[in-house]
Design an enzyme around this catalytic site. Structure first.
Site, PDB file in Angstrom:
ATOM      1  CD  GLU A 240      -1.430   2.384   1.919  1.00  0.00           C
ATOM      2  OE1 GLU A 240      -1.994   3.464   1.658  1.00  0.00           O
ATOM      3  OE2 GLU A 240      -0.442   2.293   2.691  1.00  0.00           O
ATOM      4  CB  SER A 241       1.222   4.221   0.556  1.00  0.00           C
ATOM      5  OG  SER A 241       1.727   5.530   0.456  1.00  0.00           O
ATOM      6  CB  ALA A 242       6.040   3.794  -0.085  1.00  0.00           C
ATOM      7  N   GLY A 244       2.716  -0.034  -2.358  1.00  0.00           N
ATOM      8  CA  GLY A 244       2.040  -0.250  -3.630  1.00  0.00           C
ATOM      9  C   GLY A 244       2.953   0.053  -4.805  1.00  0.00           C
ATOM     10  CG  HIS A 446      -2.650   7.495   1.180  1.00  0.00           C
ATOM     11  ND1 HIS A 446      -2.754   6.884  -0.042  1.00  0.00           N
ATOM     12  CD2 HIS A 446      -1.337   7.377   1.543  1.00  0.00           C
ATOM     13  CE1 HIS A 446      -1.560   6.426  -0.407  1.00  0.00           C
ATOM     14  NE2 HIS A 446      -0.694   6.700   0.545  1.00  0.00           N
TER      15      HIS A 446
END
Length: 535
Positions: A240-242, A244, A446
């Site tokens: 997820e996020s970084a 991801g 987020h």
């Protein structure tokens, strides 16, 4: 950075293990791996989950291994290791641009999204593995089918995060399903994981060490997971996020030897990296840190060698210092992956094709975003923030820009993958639950989907019936994908992404009191085009 008192009160309950409740010596269930022999611990809250909390996959990256690629951890002998708490996290650094946002911990929900600042170390290249008890007992003759494996790569801008984040612990999920294994990976962060040092660059050494850590962890899983009852041929990489960005980018980096069979990318994708990769020629950040550590004014090779001998305590104090204390935040240190065209590329858009040497289009991807991503990256303490239902006008451009970048690059990637014949499923998460989003304007910010998937949504308060249903469905959907990346979601009625974005369909989750609903991507595509994003 100080932690909020509530976090300090809650963390010991979540991170310290309860006494084992099994009426046996858990050493009898010890697993012999390539990096040691490890016995499980059983928690009172998840009695049917065998938790292996602190398994090293690499040697401690200190001395000459600091700022160097990870080295595989070797089995040290016949001693059985039985740990009762999670590993210390990698050294954290919250960049100046995230200070004052919910990531900085002004509300408990935000605090629970990142690692424990008080408990960090360089000796952090560890995994935590959660398996159904029955799968661990298979070696006793109680045969079970090999289980799908989900390897979790946390987010945090490559600067913060780790396993010890209460919202992101997998025991509840494994306890409920008893049908899969989750492996949670820690990797080096910030200056230690992504050191854009001239002394490294001149020698042609890799600058994206945190990504190499992740790969070594995946190799450890491939080599060892069968001993825990897992299927090495059904490994899904989820981030997820970084994280991801990392798991999606992983497909490009390891195109010819991916190991994994599926990718789940929450709120992050490789195409979005094209706009944020660092300049490999700009080494000022590392040199500025070196100057603060007493290593300034040296030739690049000597600067690097000096930094390898800086005491860990000094690095922690510098990176984790509050604003105004002369630390990294005051120096304006920024952290970014570097486009070296080996581990990170500058042309992801061009590389997605049917050319398996550049991109393994045969690996299915589940990818998606949230409806209010940008709420997590704006200053939270604006006038009336406690009762506002939306952001003030001056903050909307920042929030909207962050969210649109994720939304539009995701749509673009689904189109490119469809053109390459790759199986892709897309979701849009819209959940707004008060025990996750306690301020009215936060919505599906987020990271807000993670407590639903991990099953940790009651960390901050009781849930609703709909929230519980939503969590169970999301857990099942992720597991269906991991069990059969090519067809699992299709069997549940999910459409595959199409090459014409305006005709493509995706699944909206937790919107309008409905668990899931298929809808056209056209409205999202139009919004991107109207705001200047190419999809």
């Amino acid at each position: 950075m100080h932690l909020k008192s509530l976090l300090l009160a809650a963390l010991p309950l979540l991170l310290e293990a309860s006494p084992t409740i099994k009426g046996e010596d858990t050493a009898s269930l010890a697993i012999n791996t390539s990096s040691g022999i490890f016995a499980p611990y059983f928690d009172r809250q998840q009695p049917n989950v065998a938790s292996f909390l602190d398994i090293p996959y690499a040697e401690t990256p200190i001395g000459n291994l600091r700022f160097a690629p990870p080295v595989e951890k070797k089995n040290a002998g016949d001693d059985i290791v039985h740990t009762t708490k999670l590993p210390a996290g990698c050294i954290q650094y919250l960049p100046a641009l995230l200070r004052g946002t919910i990531n900085d911990g002004p509300i408990t929900a935000g605090t629970f999204q990142r690692g424990d600042y008080a408990n960090t170390t360089e000796d952090c290249l560890k995994i935590s593995l959660f398996a159904p008890e029955k799968s661990v007992r298979a070696k006793e003759g109680k045969k079970t089918q090999a289980l799908p494996v989900i390897v979790w790569i946390h987010g945090g801008g490559y600067s913060v995060g780790g396993t010890n984040v209460p919202y992101q612990l997998a025991q509840n999920w494994v306890q409920r399903t008893q049908k899969h294994i989750v492996v949670q990976v820690q990797y080096r962060l910030n200056l230690l994981g992504f050191p854009n040092a001239e002394g490294l660059a001149r020698e042609g050494n890799n600058l994206n060490l945190g990504l190499l850590d992740q790969r070594l962890a995946v190799e450890w899983v491939r080599n060892n997971i069968a001993r825990f009852g897992g299927d090495p041929d059904r490994i899904t990489l989820w981030g997820e996020s970084a994280g991801g960005y990392a798991v999606d980018g992983y497909l490009f980096t390891w195109a010819q030897d991916p190991i994994i069979k599926g990718v789940i990318a929450d709120s992050g994708n490789a195409l979005a990296l094209e706009g944020v990769v660092g300049d490999s020629r700009n080494h000022t950040g590392f040199s500025l840190a070196a100057k603060s550590m007493g290593c300034g004014g040296l030739l690049p090779k000597d600067e690097l060698e000096c930094m390898r001998h800086v005491p860990e305590r000094n690095l922690k104090e510098y990176l984790q210092a509050e604003v105004g204390q002369g630390g990294a935040a005051d120096d304006g240190l920024t952290v970014s992956v570097i486009a070296d065209n080996i581990t990170v590329f500058s042309n992801y858009t061009e590389r997605i094709s049917g050319n398996s040497a550049k991109y393994p289009a045969n690996i299915p991807v589940l990818i998606g975003t949230n409806t209010n991503e940008g709420a997590a990256v704006v200053p939270y303490k604006f006038p009336g923030f406690e009762t506002a239902t939306e952001l003030p006008d001056q903050l909307k451009p920042l929030a909207d820009g962050f969210g649109l970048n994720l939304q539009c690059t995701t749509l673009k990637e689904t189109r490119l993958r469809a053109e390459a014949g790759a199986t892709t499923y897309q979701y849009l998460y819209a959940g707004n639950f008060t025990n996750i989003s306690p301020l009215p304007w936060l919505g599906a910010y987020h990271t807000a989907e993670l407590p639903l998937v991990f099953g940790t949504y009651e960390t901050e308060g009781p849930s609703t019936k709909f929230e519980r249903r939503m969590s169970e469905r999301m857990q099942d959907l992720y597991l269906e994908f991991a069990s059969d990346p090519s067809h699992g979601l299709e069997k549940s009625g999910w459409p595959r992404a199409e090459s014409q974005p305006e005709r493509s369909k995706l699944v909206k989750l937790a919107a309008d009191n409905k668990v899931e609903q298929v809808f056209s991507a056209k409205k999202l595509v139009d919004e991107c085009v109207q705001n200047g994003f190419a999809v």
